[in-house]
Each structure stands twice: as structure tokens, then as C-alpha cells.
Design a protein around this motif. Structure first.
Motif, PDB file in Angstrom:
ATOM      1  N   ALA A 137     -16.800  -1.838  -5.757  1.00 42.72           N
ATOM      2  CA  ALA A 137     -15.493  -1.470  -5.214  1.00 42.72           C
ATOM      3  C   ALA A 137     -15.122  -0.129  -5.847  1.00 42.72           C
ATOM      4  CB  ALA A 137     -14.446  -2.530  -5.534  1.00 42.72           C
ATOM      5  N   ALA A 138     -14.044   0.446  -5.374  1.00 38.96           N
ATOM      6  CA  ALA A 138     -13.596   1.718  -5.947  1.00 38.96           C
ATOM      7  C   ALA A 138     -12.077   1.751  -5.947  1.00 38.96           C
ATOM      8  CB  ALA A 138     -14.134   2.884  -5.117  1.00 38.96           C
ATOM      9  N   TYR A 140      -9.569   4.465  -5.368  1.00 34.62           N
ATOM     10  CA  TYR A 140      -9.644   5.806  -4.814  1.00 34.62           C
ATOM     11  C   TYR A 140      -8.240   6.407  -4.684  1.00 34.62           C
ATOM     12  CZ  TYR A 140     -10.846   9.552  -1.612  1.00 34.62           C
ATOM     13  OH  TYR A 140     -10.981  10.777  -1.039  1.00 34.62           O
ATOM     14  N   LEU A 186     -10.778  -0.099  -2.651  1.00 42.98           N
ATOM     15  CA  LEU A 186     -11.653  -0.033  -1.476  1.00 42.98           C
ATOM     16  C   LEU A 186     -12.955  -0.762  -1.752  1.00 42.98           C
ATOM     17  CD1 LEU A 186     -11.427   3.751  -0.522  1.00 42.98           C
ATOM     18  CD2 LEU A 186     -10.381   1.850   0.711  1.00 42.98           C
ATOM     19  N   SER A 187     -13.561  -1.240  -0.686  1.00 41.70           N
ATOM     20  CA  SER A 187     -14.881  -1.879  -0.792  1.00 41.70           C
ATOM     21  C   SER A 187     -15.647  -1.610   0.489  1.00 41.70           C
ATOM     22  CB  SER A 187     -14.692  -3.380  -0.996  1.00 41.70           C
ATOM     23  OG  SER A 187     -15.843  -4.074  -0.613  1.00 41.70           O
TER      24      SER A 187
END
Lengths: 279, 79
Positions: A137-138, A140, A186-187
Motif C-alpha cells: 500500500a502507499a 500518497y 492507496l493500494s
């Protein structure tokens, strides 16, 4: 007498918390004070003390702690990506120890930059293993493209898995400040939110003041489903963008002169929940 | 010795607020016909090894640190 299955809870004053720092972390004092406010012992520990790169008398062992806390700030200057450098340094030095710490069921908390580190380290969302080899994941850049800084309203949506909300009733709203530029979770997984939901990994959602669905600016970063904090499938690792450690007393809430229901700040129950649960 | 350029850019579909803000500002300065602005980051890495090995090592660096596969693509070119 409450039944603890034969294992008694530790007294809060015996609970040892490692507040991990490197150059650029800047919320370590508040984080340590938050744990002290609920009776635990908290120590600020530099990563180099854990990996044996300091004089012997200053060395520390992660094994000796009951809770690991990653505070906010801008670790390693947010170079490359927020949290990426500290995550890589942890992975290459005490990665196995951290993984064992989590496998043991010991709690790990990441706030703001700490959350970014947990995601880069693969400890969150950790769907398939305790610590994934690479990030899945991130966190961002916010939809606004700006640093967002203000109080937010959070609703506890956890159904009981997360150790950090164990004493907070489901549906209760808490006010905590946010201060971040990269908080949009996010993913690549199209079913990401559903998987989090199914596993009871969603801990906090941003809501409006009246408790209804958030939109900008109540959701400061544009994360899908207004997610503000998640835990791992086992419930002992939690990351969140808002800062509970900044609202331990009512005095640091922006509206304390108008809404002083009690002197306790809205962030305190998170620290109390986890410290009470240590066995 | 090999010098590699590692370029990290955003995956298609990932918003680029820095790029869109830059576009707006360029337009406000009077630049016409700015259709799009995207941001990317370049690391210039000097490696003490042959070129073909350097490319592989550069890609490993991306996987381990320089790129987050959720939001970023990487490309490595040897000079």
C-alpha cells in the motif's frame, strides 16, 4: 474477579514502551508523554541504539520492550518517499526482530510519519503475512496537493479486533488533529477497502462534526471510504494519520474553553486501551 | 564505472498534484498550449561495475527502496 485465562495483565507501571527515533522524527516527546500519562514507562530510543551502533552502555534491545511506537515527523527528511528510508533501515537491521515482536502479539503503533513507515515496511495492511517483502500500500499526496493541518473528527469503526481501541466503544467519535501532506491510503488491490472491512482492519474513519459521512475538508486527504487508521489482521499493529498524542489533555484541544466536558483529551483512550491490555 | 539514471514516475491514474499545480502556474505566467505537466524524480547513481550489471543492480535498488510499486514506475538507463 475478571478472568484473564490465567494470565494476569501487567501493571501499567511495568509496561515498557520504546519510542523509536532517527534524525527527523519530531513527535517523540509527545508520544512518550502520552504513554506516561497512562502510567507506562516510555523511553525515546534512537534506531542506532537498537542496532548496536552506539557505545555499549547506551545500547538497547527491542526484546526488552512491551510496546513499539513510531512517532510522527519527517524521518530522514522524507527523502525518496515519506517513511521509505527509516523503513529500509529497519528492514535491513532489526527487520527480523520487529517481525518477531509483531508475531509475539506485542503492540506496534505508528502515528502520521509512523503510519507511513509501517506501510513502507510492509507491517500494514499485511493481508497475507506479518511483514510483506515490499510495500503493498502507499500513503500518497493528499488530493488537495497541500499540507493539511487542522482538527478532524474520527469515528471508531473497529468491531473489536484492534488492541488500541479495546476500551473505546464502537461508533464513538473523537477529535484529533492532523498534520500531513501524504495521507491518502492507496493500494493496487481493487477490493482493498472490502478486504480491510472483512478482516476488521479499519479502525478510524473521518466523519463530519455531526457524525455524517466526511468529505473534504473533514476527510483531509481523499482516502477512499474516509479511512484514517487501520490495523493488521491480528489487531496488534495500528497506523493512523491523526495525532492522538497531541490531545492527551483537554487543554490542547482547540475548543477547550468552550467544550470542556472533562480534562481528559480525546487521544488518551488509545494509550490507555493498549497499556491495559498488555499481558 | 557505469553511470545509471534511475527515473521514478507516477503510474497512470495516480494523481499528480505537483504536476497540475505547476501547469496552472505556468499558464498564469502566460505560457500558452501547456497540455500537461507531470513530475518525476531522477537518481544519478555511479557504480563500480560493468554496464549490464549496473542496470540490474539499479532495478533492484528500485524494488528495495526507490519506488513504491503501488504508485510508481521505474526505469533504469545506462549512460
Amino acid at each position: 474477579m475478571e478472568d484473564h485465562g490465567g494470565i494476569q495483565p501487567m501493571r501499567p507501571e511495568d509496561v515498557k514502551v520504546c519510542v523509536l527515533t532517527i534524525e527527523g522524527t519530531n513527535c517523540e516527546d509527545e508520544m512518550a508523554d502520552a504513554f506516561r500519562a497512562v502510567g507506562a514507562q516510555a523511553e525515546k530510543v534512537h534506531l542506532k541504539q537498537l542496532i548496536g551502533k552506539t557505545p555499549p552502555e547506551t545500547r538497547k534491545d527491542l526484546e526488552d520492550y512491551d510496546i513499539l511506537a513510531l512517532p510522527g515527523g519527517f524521518s530522514a527528511g522524507d527523502y525518496i518517499r515519506a517513511g521509505a528510508i527509516l523503513a529500509a533501515r529497519i528492514r535491513s537491521s532489526i527487520g527480523k526482530e520487529v517481525e518477531r515482536f509483531v508475531d509475539d502479539g506485542r503492540p506496534v503503533l505508528g502515528v502520521c510519519n509512523g503510519f507511513q513507515i509501517l506501510v513502507e515496511l510492509g507491517l500494514l495492511p499485511a493481508f497475507d503475512e506479518t511483514m510483506s517483502k515490499t510495500a503493498t500500500a502507499a500513503l500518497y499526496t493528499n488530493d488537495s496537493g497541500r499540507f493539511e493541518c487542522r482538527p478532524t473528527v474520527l469515528r471508531n469503526d473497529n468491531r473489536g479486533k484492534c488492541i488500541f481501541t479495546s476500551s473505546i466503544e464502537k461508533g464513538r467519535t473523537l477529535v484529533m488533529p492532523i498534520a500531513h501532506a501524504e495521507g491518502k491510503l492507496l493500494s493496487l488491490d481493487p477490493n482493498f477497502v472490502q478486504r480491510l472491512e472483512d478482516n476488521d482492519q479499519i479502525v478510524f474513519r473521518y466523519v463530519k462534526e455531526d457524525g455524517s459521512k466526511a468529505e473534504y475538508p473533514w476527510n483531509p486527504n481523499g482516502t477512499e471510504s474516509d479511512i484514517a487508521g487501520i490495523c493488521n489482521p491480528a489487531g496488534n499493529v495500528m497506523g493512523m494519520m491523526p495525532h492522538p498524542e497531541r490531545v492527551i489533555t483537554r487543554l490542547t484541544h482547540s475548543d477547550w474553553t468552550r467544550n470542556c466536558r472533562s480534562m481528559e483529551g480525546d487521544g488518551l483512550p488509545i494509550f490507555r486501551s493498549v497499556v491495559q491490555k498488555i499481558r | 564505472m557505469a553511470i545509471i539514471d534511475i527515473r521514478i514516475d507516477l503510474k497512470k491514474g495516480v494523481a499528480d498534484p505537483e504536476g497540475s499545480n505547476t501547469k496552472k502556474t505556468l499558464e498564469s505566467l502566460g505560457f500558452k498550449g501547456v497540455a500537461d505537466v507531470k513530475t518525476a524524480k531522477v537518481f544519478e547513481v555511479t557504480l563500480d561495475m560493468p554496464a549490464e550489471e549496473a542496470k540490474k543492480v539499479g532495478e533492484e535498488m528500485c524494488r528495495k527502496l526507490l519506488a513504491n510499486p503501488v504508485i510508481q514506475n521505474f526505469s533504469v538507463t545506462v549512460r
